[in-house]
Design an enzyme around this catalytic site. Structure first.
Site, PDB file in Angstrom:
ATOM      1  N   ASN A   9      46.320  55.735  45.209  1.00 29.72           N
ATOM      2  CA  ASN A   9      45.311  56.437  43.966  1.00 29.72           C
ATOM      3  C   ASN A   9      44.326  56.141  44.054  1.00 29.72           C
ATOM      4  O   ASN A   9      44.262  54.432  44.451  1.00 29.72           O
ATOM      5  CB  ASN A   9      46.146  55.532  42.907  1.00 29.72           C
ATOM      6  CG  ASN A   9      45.569  54.985  41.302  1.00 29.72           C
ATOM      7  OD1 ASN A   9      44.796  55.681  41.983  1.00 29.72           O
ATOM      8  ND2 ASN A   9      45.656  53.917  40.907  1.00 29.72           N
ATOM      9  N   TRP A  10      43.688  56.782  44.250  1.00 29.25           N
ATOM     10  CA  TRP A  10      41.754  56.369  44.436  1.00 29.25           C
ATOM     11  C   TRP A  10      41.425  56.169  43.442  1.00 29.25           C
ATOM     12  O   TRP A  10      40.224  55.673  43.500  1.00 29.25           O
ATOM     13  CB  TRP A  10      41.094  58.357  45.084  1.00 29.25           C
ATOM     14  CG  TRP A  10      42.037  58.295  45.691  1.00 29.25           C
ATOM     15  CD1 TRP A  10      42.893  58.100  47.126  1.00 29.25           C
ATOM     16  CD2 TRP A  10      41.311  60.379  46.753  1.00 29.25           C
ATOM     17  NE1 TRP A  10      42.898  59.053  48.183  1.00 29.25           N
ATOM     18  CE2 TRP A  10      42.260  60.008  47.802  1.00 29.25           C
ATOM     19  CE3 TRP A  10      39.941  60.849  46.126  1.00 29.25           C
ATOM     20  CZ2 TRP A  10      42.292  61.676  48.618  1.00 29.25           C
ATOM     21  CZ3 TRP A  10      40.546  62.037  47.007  1.00 29.25           C
ATOM     22  CH2 TRP A  10      41.486  62.793  48.237  1.00 29.25           C
ATOM     23  N   LYS A  11      41.572  56.260  42.019  1.00 25.83           N
ATOM     24  CA  LYS A  11      41.278  55.358  40.999  1.00 25.83           C
ATOM     25  C   LYS A  11      40.318  56.258  40.449  1.00 25.83           C
ATOM     26  O   LYS A  11      39.633  57.506  41.433  1.00 25.83           O
ATOM     27  CB  LYS A  11      41.443  54.002  41.031  1.00 25.83           C
ATOM     28  CG  LYS A  11      42.344  53.288  41.674  1.00 25.83           C
ATOM     29  CD  LYS A  11      42.055  51.721  40.993  1.00 25.83           C
ATOM     30  CE  LYS A  11      44.088  51.503  41.751  1.00 25.83           C
ATOM     31  NZ  LYS A  11      44.126  49.889  41.193  1.00 25.83           N
ATOM     32  N   HIS A  93      49.529  52.708  34.884  1.00 28.40           N
ATOM     33  CA  HIS A  93      49.635  51.546  35.761  1.00 28.40           C
ATOM     34  C   HIS A  93      48.946  51.183  35.056  1.00 28.40           C
ATOM     35  O   HIS A  93      48.643  50.881  33.632  1.00 28.40           O
ATOM     36  CB  HIS A  93      48.147  53.170  35.965  1.00 28.40           C
ATOM     37  CG  HIS A  93      47.384  51.507  37.916  1.00 28.40           C
ATOM     38  ND1 HIS A  93      46.764  50.910  36.994  1.00 28.40           N
ATOM     39  CD2 HIS A  93      47.899  51.893  38.684  1.00 28.40           C
ATOM     40  CE1 HIS A  93      46.313  49.914  38.587  1.00 28.40           C
ATOM     41  NE2 HIS A  93      46.805  50.767  39.108  1.00 28.40           N
ATOM     42  N   GLU A  95      46.143  49.003  34.403  1.00 18.90           N
ATOM     43  CA  GLU A  95      44.688  49.121  34.320  1.00 18.90           C
ATOM     44  C   GLU A  95      44.549  50.113  33.440  1.00 18.90           C
ATOM     45  O   GLU A  95      43.740  50.231  31.673  1.00 18.90           O
ATOM     46  CB  GLU A  95      43.577  49.522  35.476  1.00 18.90           C
ATOM     47  CG  GLU A  95      43.470  48.998  36.604  1.00 18.90           C
ATOM     48  CD  GLU A  95      43.199  49.403  37.445  1.00 18.90           C
ATOM     49  OE1 GLU A  95      43.192  51.290  38.580  1.00 18.90           O
ATOM     50  OE2 GLU A  95      43.960  48.933  38.579  1.00 18.90           O
ATOM     51  N   GLU A 165      54.169  47.472  41.095  1.00 19.27           N
ATOM     52  CA  GLU A 165      52.458  47.175  40.899  1.00 19.27           C
ATOM     53  C   GLU A 165      52.740  45.500  40.338  1.00 19.27           C
ATOM     54  O   GLU A 165      51.662  45.511  39.408  1.00 19.27           O
ATOM     55  CB  GLU A 165      51.734  47.618  41.018  1.00 19.27           C
ATOM     56  CG  GLU A 165      51.641  48.452  41.217  1.00 19.27           C
ATOM     57  CD  GLU A 165      50.196  49.839  41.866  1.00 19.27           C
ATOM     58  OE1 GLU A 165      50.437  50.002  42.712  1.00 19.27           O
ATOM     59  OE2 GLU A 165      49.682  49.880  40.437  1.00 19.27           O
ATOM     60  N   GLY A 171      43.767  44.880  44.370  1.00 18.91           N
ATOM     61  CA  GLY A 171      42.739  44.973  44.197  1.00 18.91           C
ATOM     62  C   GLY A 171      41.976  43.520  44.610  1.00 18.91           C
ATOM     63  O   GLY A 171      41.127  42.973  44.598  1.00 18.91           O
ATOM     64  N   SER A 210      47.547  45.301  47.273  1.00 19.39           N
ATOM     65  CA  SER A 210      46.601  45.270  48.344  1.00 19.39           C
ATOM     66  C   SER A 210      47.480  46.049  49.259  1.00 19.39           C
ATOM     67  O   SER A 210      47.777  44.734  50.498  1.00 19.39           O
ATOM     68  CB  SER A 210      46.607  43.625  47.658  1.00 19.39           C
ATOM     69  OG  SER A 210      45.774  43.136  47.245  1.00 19.39           O
ATOM     70  N   GLY A 231      46.087  51.647  46.807  1.00 16.53           N
ATOM     71  CA  GLY A 231      44.603  51.730  45.699  1.00 16.53           C
ATOM     72  C   GLY A 231      43.267  50.902  46.903  1.00 16.53           C
ATOM     73  O   GLY A 231      43.354  52.776  47.685  1.00 16.53           O
ATOM     74  N   GLY A 232      42.850  51.148  47.446  1.00 14.82           N
ATOM     75  CA  GLY A 232      41.653  50.153  48.118  1.00 14.82           C
ATOM     76  C   GLY A 232      41.926  51.202  49.756  1.00 14.82           C
ATOM     77  O   GLY A 232      40.836  51.612  50.270  1.00 14.82           O
TER      78      GLY A 232
HETATM   79  P1  13P Z   1      45.154  47.717  45.431  1.00 14.63           P
HETATM   80  O1  13P Z   1      45.269  48.663  46.834  1.00 14.63           O
HETATM   81  O2  13P Z   1      43.577  48.125  45.637  1.00 14.63           O
HETATM   82  O3  13P Z   1      45.375  46.584  45.072  1.00 14.63           O
HETATM   83  O4  13P Z   1      44.911  48.755  44.133  1.00 14.63           O
HETATM   84  C1  13P Z   1      46.721  49.246  44.395  1.00 14.63           C
HETATM   85  C2  13P Z   1      46.639  50.052  43.206  1.00 14.63           C
HETATM   86  O5  13P Z   1      46.512  49.802  41.567  1.00 14.63           O
HETATM   87  C3  13P Z   1      47.438  51.228  43.269  1.00 14.63           C
HETATM   88  O6  13P Z   1      47.481  51.848  42.730  1.00 14.63           O
END
Ligand code: 13P
Length: 248
Positions: A9-11, A93, A95, A165, A171, A210, A231-232
């Protein structure tokens, strides 16, 4: 046997230049038994499709509208996603739930619209730190899932993915321990089995929060952890590939 799924998930990150470089890095030398998926910002879907077509790596959306067309300024239709070869779309998600006030009902409507268009939803669920500390993890997660099951009905549950999640792990660098993840994943599968044992056994449940190369193998080794939503670490080709390799 459930095939592991590793999804990036590149956000809201990347540029046309950086995306080309990232994908070139991901494709080169990728060898994994896992299904591999990337979810770029919608505006880059066509570019990503042009690079990934024929490579086996799949692409999908990070969010989607609950309608297929019409007067919904700024939204992305599942029909358009399908037109550009998306096989998956992330919905719910944390967010989106927190920053854009999406409700369980909104998420359930998106779920139904996706399934009706033949796109596999990746339904995100998870508790906040406060909810975990209150002992409410499964209450929160069950409510998020039950709302979708109720609206979708058993006939729409034949192909979907759940991503657990925990909000406190996203994050933050704080990862759920393999035991913590397994406990919730097993409880989610138990919840699904109340609707259908077949659905429970075939639905993939990903862990997200993470996840990185250093902890992916032990998380994915848990019996009910069927991959990851990253994510990251999905923004760095070598890190993302290492997670794919750790998954098998
Ligand atoms: P991180 O891997 O950066 O913690 O993000 C997880 C995430 O929100 C994937 O959707």
């Amino acid at each position: 046997m459930r095939q592991p799924l590793i999804a990036g998930n590149w956000k809201m990150n990347g540029s046309s230049q950086s995306i080309s470089e990232l994908l070139d890095g991901v494709i080169s030398g990728l060898e994994s038994k896992a299904e591999v998926l990337v979810c770029p910002p919608a505006i880059y879907i066509q570019q990503v499709r042009d690079i990934l077509r024929g490579t086996g790596v799949k692409w999908g959306l990070q969010n989607v509208a609950a309608e297929t067309k019409g007067a919904y300024t700024g939204e992305t239709s599942p029909l358009m996603a399908k037109d550009l070869g998306c096989e998956y779309a992330i919905i719910g998600h944390s967010e989106r739930r927190t920053l854009y006030k999406e409700t369980d009902q909104d998420v359930a409507a998106k779920f139904c619209c996706l399934v009706d268009q033949g796109i596999t939803p990746v339904l995100c669920v998870g508790e906040s730190l406060e909810e975990r500390q209150r002992g409410d993890t499964m209450k929160v997660v069950a409510a998020q899932i039950d709302c979708v099951i109720e609206k979708a009905g058993i006939e729409r549950l034949s192909d979907f993915v759940i991503a657990y999640e925990p909000v406190w792990a996203i994050g933050t660098g704080l990862t759920a321990t393999p035991e913590q993840a397994q406990e919730v994943h097993a409880a989610i599968r138990g919840l699904l089995s109340r609707t259908s044992e077949e659905v429970a056994q075939k639905t993939r449940i990903l862990y997200g929060g993470s996840m990185k190369a250093a902890n992916a193998a032990e998380l994915v080794a848990q019996p009910d952890v069927d991959g990851g939503l990253i994510g990251g670490a999905s923004l760095v080709a070598e890190d993302f590939k290492a997670i794919c390799h750790a998954a098998g």
